[in-house]
Design a protein around this motif. Structure first.
Motif, short mmCIF file in Angstrom:
data_model
loop_
_atom_site.label_atom_id
_atom_site.label_comp_id
_atom_site.label_asym_id
_atom_site.label_seq_id
_atom_site.Cartn_x
_atom_site.Cartn_y
_atom_site.Cartn_z
N MET A 1 1.07 -1.33 -0.04
CA MET A 1 -0.08 0.01 0.10
C MET A 1 0.89 1.43 0.16
SD MET A 1 -3.10 1.21 2.65
CE MET A 1 -4.10 -0.32 2.21
N THR A 2 0.42 2.17 -0.76
CA THR A 2 1.11 3.49 -0.90
C THR A 2 1.10 4.31 0.44
OG1 THR A 2 0.81 3.57 -3.26
CG2 THR A 2 1.66 5.68 -2.07
N ASP A 3 2.19 5.04 0.84
CA ASP A 3 2.27 5.49 1.95
C ASP A 3 1.75 7.05 1.42
OD1 ASP A 3 3.00 7.52 3.88
OD2 ASP A 3 4.65 6.50 4.52
N PRO A 4 0.67 7.63 2.14
CA PRO A 4 0.12 8.67 1.52
C PRO A 4 1.13 9.98 1.51
CG PRO A 4 -1.63 7.80 2.73
CD PRO A 4 -0.26 7.03 3.07
N LEU A 5 1.83 10.05 2.71
CA LEU A 5 2.83 10.95 2.81
C LEU A 5 4.01 11.20 1.83
CD1 LEU A 5 3.74 13.58 4.56
CD2 LEU A 5 5.08 12.18 6.08
N ASN A 6 4.63 9.85 1.69
CA ASN A 6 5.46 9.72 0.52
C ASN A 6 4.86 9.93 -0.86
OD1 ASN A 6 7.53 8.78 2.50
ND2 ASN A 6 7.21 6.89 2.33
N ASP A 7 3.72 9.38 -1.00
CA ASP A 7 3.16 9.83 -2.31
C ASP A 7 2.84 11.19 -2.57
OD1 ASP A 7 1.97 8.68 -4.81
OD2 ASP A 7 -0.01 9.46 -3.99
N ASP A 8 2.41 12.04 -1.46
CA ASP A 8 2.53 13.45 -1.58
C ASP A 8 4.01 14.17 -2.10
OD1 ASP A 8 -0.22 13.73 -1.16
OD2 ASP A 8 0.20 14.14 1.12
N ARG A 9 4.88 13.62 -1.24
CA ARG A 9 6.45 14.14 -1.54
C ARG A 9 6.51 13.90 -3.02
NH1 ARG A 9 11.58 13.20 -1.31
NH2 ARG A 9 12.86 14.44 -0.22
N ASP A 10 6.44 12.52 -3.48
CA ASP A 10 6.96 12.54 -4.70
C ASP A 10 6.00 13.31 -5.82
OD1 ASP A 10 8.32 10.09 -3.90
OD2 ASP A 10 6.86 8.67 -4.16
N TRP A 11 4.82 13.59 -5.61
CA TRP A 11 4.29 14.23 -6.54
C TRP A 11 4.53 15.71 -6.47
CZ3 TRP A 11 0.39 14.39 -10.16
CH2 TRP A 11 -0.43 13.14 -10.66
N LEU A 12 4.97 16.28 -5.30
CA LEU A 12 5.36 17.48 -5.23
C LEU A 12 6.68 17.84 -5.90
CD1 LEU A 12 4.30 18.06 -1.37
CD2 LEU A 12 3.58 19.40 -3.52
N ILE A 13 7.59 16.64 -5.66
CA ILE A 13 8.94 16.77 -6.31
C ILE A 13 8.64 16.73 -8.01
CG2 ILE A 13 11.03 15.36 -6.97
CD1 ILE A 13 10.94 14.45 -4.37
N LEU A 14 7.64 15.97 -8.45
CA LEU A 14 7.56 15.95 -9.83
C LEU A 14 7.00 17.21 -10.15
CD1 LEU A 14 6.15 12.52 -10.31
CD2 LEU A 14 8.26 13.24 -11.28
N LEU A 15 6.04 17.79 -9.56
CA LEU A 15 5.40 18.95 -9.94
C LEU A 15 6.50 20.37 -10.14
CD1 LEU A 15 1.90 18.54 -8.23
CD2 LEU A 15 2.07 18.64 -10.48
N ARG A 16 7.27 20.21 -9.25
CA ARG A 16 8.29 21.29 -9.20
C ARG A 16 9.55 21.06 -10.06
NH1 ARG A 16 8.05 25.32 -5.57
NH2 ARG A 16 6.63 25.20 -3.90
N THR A 17 9.73 20.02 -10.85
CA THR A 17 10.83 19.51 -11.63
C THR A 17 10.88 20.72 -12.76
OG1 THR A 17 10.49 17.11 -10.87
CG2 THR A 17 11.84 17.92 -12.89
N PRO A 18 11.75 21.36 -12.90
CA PRO A 18 11.90 22.38 -13.98
C PRO A 18 11.88 21.33 -15.13
CG PRO A 18 13.53 22.76 -12.27
CD PRO A 18 12.89 21.60 -11.88
N GLY A 19 11.26 21.96 -16.30
CA GLY A 19 11.08 21.24 -17.67
C GLY A 19 10.11 20.40 -17.74
N LEU A 20 9.45 19.74 -16.58
CA LEU A 20 8.69 18.62 -16.73
C LEU A 20 7.30 19.20 -16.75
CD1 LEU A 20 8.31 15.62 -16.82
CD2 LEU A 20 8.14 15.76 -14.17
N THR A 21 6.73 19.43 -17.77
CA THR A 21 5.38 20.01 -18.28
C THR A 21 4.40 19.07 -17.82
OG1 THR A 21 5.21 18.97 -20.34
CG2 THR A 21 6.31 21.09 -20.34
N ALA A 22 3.26 19.61 -17.75
CA ALA A 22 1.97 18.82 -17.28
C ALA A 22 1.85 17.64 -18.28
CB ALA A 22 0.60 19.66 -17.28
N ARG A 23 1.95 17.95 -19.54
CA ARG A 23 1.68 16.90 -20.53
C ARG A 23 2.72 15.67 -20.28
NH1 ARG A 23 0.98 18.60 -26.60
NH2 ARG A 23 -0.87 19.28 -25.76
N ARG A 24 4.12 16.26 -19.98
CA ARG A 24 5.01 15.27 -19.99
C ARG A 24 4.92 14.37 -18.77
NH1 ARG A 24 11.02 17.02 -20.28
NH2 ARG A 24 11.19 14.66 -20.33
#
Length: 384
Positions: A1-24
């Motif tokens: 089962m996914t840890d919600p806190l870790n999942d939030d952190r993973d998503w936040l890292i991805l959303l803040r990654t320079p050059g990683l657009t919403a489509r990508r």
């Protein structure tokens, strides 16, 4: 089962990654399955990102992520992901759909049928009066008013919907923890308490000029139609209207005096095929079929197992004909459970065992059919 806190952190890292657009990001999630797997893949394939993006993935800024997580821990704060069951399906159909939305307030409102009301920041009093009139009557008529919380028409529309006892949604061009313009602090508090503030930008992000056209595509995408009250020939409202037209939404424009420069944009829209409207009832009548279809698509989506089925379910629904709720046992059971006393969404979730997303789509259809009424405070009451 996914840890919600870790999942939030993973998503936040991805959303803040320079050059990683919403489509990508969306494409990467489809290819890799989830945020954690996509992060691991990016770490193993640094060539997929530019130098700035690689540096962020290798060593994210921990204080920034801690601040994001602290914001998410706030009351009625949520990161609504495109992989969530209740991510608004309206957005799936637009070009460059957001991968996630930061929501302050009631995220379930994003599933309701919405109408955007936009217009000039420097609108004159007659334009502001029209914005208030249309917002109040459309809100009490069953459409949730969505706008951008800008000065002028946007602010007047939000305030009128709230004053009518109805929720409203503000899509902003800053992080969800910031208010722009600053004069709207009190309005932002009202919207968060009785509606929802929505942003695709993480906490702390300031207003930048290019954010607002991006914000406008979400306003148009969430809405069944866009009402332009006043707009000059070079106006952000015209961008919203153009995006709405490209997304297959209805565009409505209020005519004005030929001597008013803020009517020129509306007149151009009418020349280009927008519907000329003088009364809120015109908008309600035009959007009722689209609102019904949205309710059916929500139902099909939720029964089909989540967001991946949205496009297929919607196409299937259109091919097989309109949905008849009277033949559905769950709808009959919902009406029996409701009785004739006002009930909140949370109370109905508890008594029916249905998910908030599924229940919202059912209540939408019942409201459009005249079986129930939506009361102030996001409560529902059977009327027949």
């Amino acid at each position: 089962m996914t840890d919600p806190l870790n999942d939030d952190r993973d998503w936040l890292i991805l959303l803040r990654t320079p050059g990683l657009t919403a489509r990508r990001l969306r494409e990467g999630l489809v290819a890799r399955g989830n945020a954690a797997s996509l992060l691991r893949w990016l770490a193993r394939h640094p060539e997929a990102l530019d130098a700035e993006g690689r540096a962020w993935i290798e060593q994210p800024d921990e204080p920034t992520l801690a601040g994001d997580l602290a914001w998410l821990a706030g009351d009625r704060h949520r990161l609504l992901r495109c992989t969530d069951e209740d991510f608004p399906p309206q957005l799936e159909a637009i070009a460059d759909a957001p991968a996630a939305l930061f929501v302050k307030g009631d995220a379930a409102l994003l599933l309701r049928p919405q109408v955007a009301i936009v217009g000039a920041r420097q609108a004159r009093e007659p334009g502001l009066a029209n914005a208030r009139r249309f917002a109040a009557e459309l809100a009490t008529g069953g459409l949730l008013v969505t706008s951008g919380m800008a000065d002028g028409v946007d602010g007047a529309a939000h305030e009128a919907a709230l004053d009518a006892g109805e929720p409203t949604i503000a899509v902003i061009g800053t992080g969800p923890d910031r208010v722009y313009p600053r004069k709207h602090h009190a309005l932002a508090q009202r919207i968060a308490a009785h509606g929802a503030i929505v942003s695709e930008y993480p906490p702390g992000i300031k207003a930048r000029a290019h954010h607002f056209p991006q914000r406008n595509r979400i306003i148009a995408g969430l809405s069944l139609g866009v009402v332009v009250v006043e707009a000059g020939q070079r106006s952000g409202s015209l961008i919203t209207a153009r995006l709405a037209g490209e997304q297959g939404r209805d565009v409505f424009a209020l005519p004005g005096s030929i001597h008013n420069p803020l009517a020129e944009g509306c007149h151009s829209l009418i020349e280009d095929g927008a519907r000329l409207v003088q009364r809120p009832g015109d908008v309600l009548a035009a959007l009722a079929p689209a609102a019904m279809e949205l309710g059916a698509e929500l139902r099909a989506r939720l029964e089909g197992g989540g967001p991946a089925s949205t496009a297929t379910a919607g196409a299937s629904r259109r091919k097989t004909g309109s949905f008849d709720w009277r033949q559905d046992e769950e709808y009959r059971r919902l009406l029996d459970v409701m009785g004739y006393d006002p009930a909140s969404l949370d109370a109905l979730v508890g008594t029916t065992g249905l998910s908030p997303g599924a229940l919202s789509s059912m209540l939408l259809i019942l409201e459009l059919e005249g079986e129930i009424a939506v009361l102030p405070g996001n409560r529902f009451q059977r009327v027949v």
